[in-house]
Write a protein that holds these residues in place. Structure first.
Motif, PDB file in Angstrom:
ATOM      1  N   UNK A 131       1.008  -1.359  -0.099  1.00 44.41           N
ATOM      2  CA  UNK A 131       0.348  -0.191  -0.105  1.00 44.41           C
ATOM      3  C   UNK A 131       1.041   0.993   0.113  1.00 44.41           C
ATOM      4  N   UNK A 132       1.607   1.347   0.909  1.00 39.34           N
ATOM      5  CA  UNK A 132       2.736   2.334   0.855  1.00 39.34           C
ATOM      6  C   UNK A 132       4.041   2.048  -0.315  1.00 39.34           C
ATOM      7  N   UNK A 133       3.771   2.034  -0.908  1.00 39.42           N
ATOM      8  CA  UNK A 133       4.703   1.951  -2.088  1.00 39.42           C
ATOM      9  C   UNK A 133       3.870   1.938  -3.754  1.00 39.42           C
ATOM     10  N   UNK A 134       2.118   1.550  -3.740  1.00 38.82           N
ATOM     11  CA  UNK A 134       1.192   2.208  -5.303  1.00 38.82           C
ATOM     12  C   UNK A 134       1.144   3.751  -3.948  1.00 38.82           C
ATOM     13  N   UNK A 135       1.289   3.872  -3.092  1.00 38.70           N
ATOM     14  CA  UNK A 135       0.668   5.610  -3.312  1.00 38.70           C
ATOM     15  C   UNK A 135       2.015   6.540  -2.752  1.00 38.70           C
ATOM     16  N   UNK A 136       3.198   5.869  -2.999  1.00 32.24           N
ATOM     17  CA  UNK A 136       4.701   6.703  -3.116  1.00 32.24           C
ATOM     18  C   UNK A 136       4.799   6.465  -4.507  1.00 32.24           C
ATOM     19  N   UNK A 137       3.988   5.835  -5.783  1.00 31.87           N
ATOM     20  CA  UNK A 137       4.846   5.475  -7.080  1.00 31.87           C
ATOM     21  C   UNK A 137       3.393   6.228  -7.787  1.00 31.87           C
ATOM     22  N   UNK A 146      -7.005  -1.113  -2.350  1.00 33.59           N
ATOM     23  CA  UNK A 146      -6.367  -2.202  -3.217  1.00 33.59           C
ATOM     24  C   UNK A 146      -5.156  -2.678  -3.564  1.00 33.59           C
ATOM     25  N   UNK A 147      -4.052  -1.530  -3.269  1.00 27.89           N
ATOM     26  CA  UNK A 147      -2.507  -1.770  -3.290  1.00 27.89           C
ATOM     27  C   UNK A 147      -2.292  -2.449  -2.200  1.00 27.89           C
ATOM     28  N   UNK A 192     -10.680   1.381  -6.934  1.00 23.94           N
ATOM     29  CA  UNK A 192      -8.819   1.963  -7.089  1.00 23.94           C
ATOM     30  C   UNK A 192      -9.364   2.627  -8.619  1.00 23.94           C
ATOM     31  N   UNK A 193      -8.606   2.901  -8.571  1.00 19.96           N
ATOM     32  CA  UNK A 193      -8.026   3.779 -10.184  1.00 19.96           C
ATOM     33  C   UNK A 193      -7.303   3.962 -10.750  1.00 19.96           C
ATOM     34  N   UNK A 197      -0.645   2.326 -10.981  1.00 20.57           N
ATOM     35  CA  UNK A 197       0.473   1.544  -9.797  1.00 20.57           C
ATOM     36  C   UNK A 197       0.206   0.801  -8.764  1.00 20.57           C
ATOM     37  N   UNK A 198      -1.010   0.240  -8.798  1.00 13.96           N
ATOM     38  CA  UNK A 198      -1.507  -0.500  -7.963  1.00 13.96           C
ATOM     39  C   UNK A 198      -0.390  -1.947  -8.239  1.00 13.96           C
TER      40      UNK A 198
END
Length: 252
Positions: A131-137, A146-147, A192-193, A197-198
């Motif tokens: 989840x953190x990587x999804x937000x970071x990317x 979703x991540x 999710x959108x 990224x996810x």
């Protein structure tokens, strides 16, 4: 204190081999394993010892013996706590605060001990990291859940398949395939959108970061065989992950 079951004249050799085996199985670099074995041999009164370490085996010969001993490495994982524990035993033997018998018994306990973290905690950590990587990317807040779900399910599938099939690359391919399918379905139902990224964030726990790092460090240290073999393993792992995601984008 339990007595050692190995002959006294072979105990120093067994200590060096067991220490090298634990470190190599736990994700240590090749040159670090050889250096630790050399230091242990010197502390145990085996000057002039030679060791040859590859990702799949260790050959060790003490200076006083005409024969060498081989240990095969079948399974490799990441457990840096064991690497640190072996290094600590090596330092204690070097400064004389630990006897060879006690060192061997401690190494046996380290070798037979389980991972420091249970599997459920590993899965939760992988999910949060995804989840953190999804937000970071570049993902938005709506992509965080979703991540987390895709990363946790994918890592759990990887662990389960790897224990079931014992073929690492198949487990990685199937786990990434599951991540792609679940991410696609979550985006389709508007949970999710950003699909890309996810997916990128969710596969990060599967990426062979330690393998790549060790391959580069072994090559820089002059261990060409180990560096190239680790690099090939990292490439195949990355290929398996990419192939699983590619199948999802091709079919769906």
């Amino acid at each position: 204190m339990e007595e050692s079951l190995i002959p006294p004249d072979q105990e120093p050799v067994e200590i060096c081999l067991l220490a090298g085996k634990i470190m190599l199985q736990s994700g240590a670099e090749t040159y670090r394993v050889e250096d630790t074995m050399t230091r242990l041999a010197t502390s145990l009164g085996l000057p002039g010892s030679q060791s040859y370490v590859t990702p799949t085996g260790i050959v060790f010969q003490s200076g006083e013996m005409q024969w060498a001993k081989l240990i095969r490495i079948v399974e490799r994982t990441t457990d840096l706590e064991k690497v640190a524990a072996v290094n600590n035993i090596s330092r204690q033997l070097g400064n004389g605060t630990l006897s060879p018998e006690a060192a061997y018994q401690q190494l046996v306990r380290i070798d037979t001990s389980r991972h420091a973290y249970p599997l459920p905690l590993q899965i939760v950590a992988a999910a949060i990291a995804s989840g953190c990587f999804t937000f970071m990317f570049g993902g938005v807040g709506k992509d965080l859940l979703p991540g987390i779900l895709c990363g946790g399910l994918g890592f759990a599938a990887f662990l389960w398949l790897h224990r079931l099939v014992r073929v690492k690359f198949f487990a990685e391919f199937t786990a990434s395939l599951m991540i792609g399918i679940v991410a696609y379905l979550l985006v389709q139902i508007h949970l999710g959108t950003a699909l890309d990224k996810i997916i990128i964030g969710s596969v990060m726990p599967l990426v062979p970061g330690l393998l790549i790092t060790n391959a580069v460090r072994d090559l820089m240290a002059g261990h060409l065989v180990s560096g190239l073999s680790r690099g090939a393993e990292a490439f195949l792992t990355a290929f398996a992950i990419g192939a699983g995601i590619a199948v999802v984008f091709t079919v769906l």
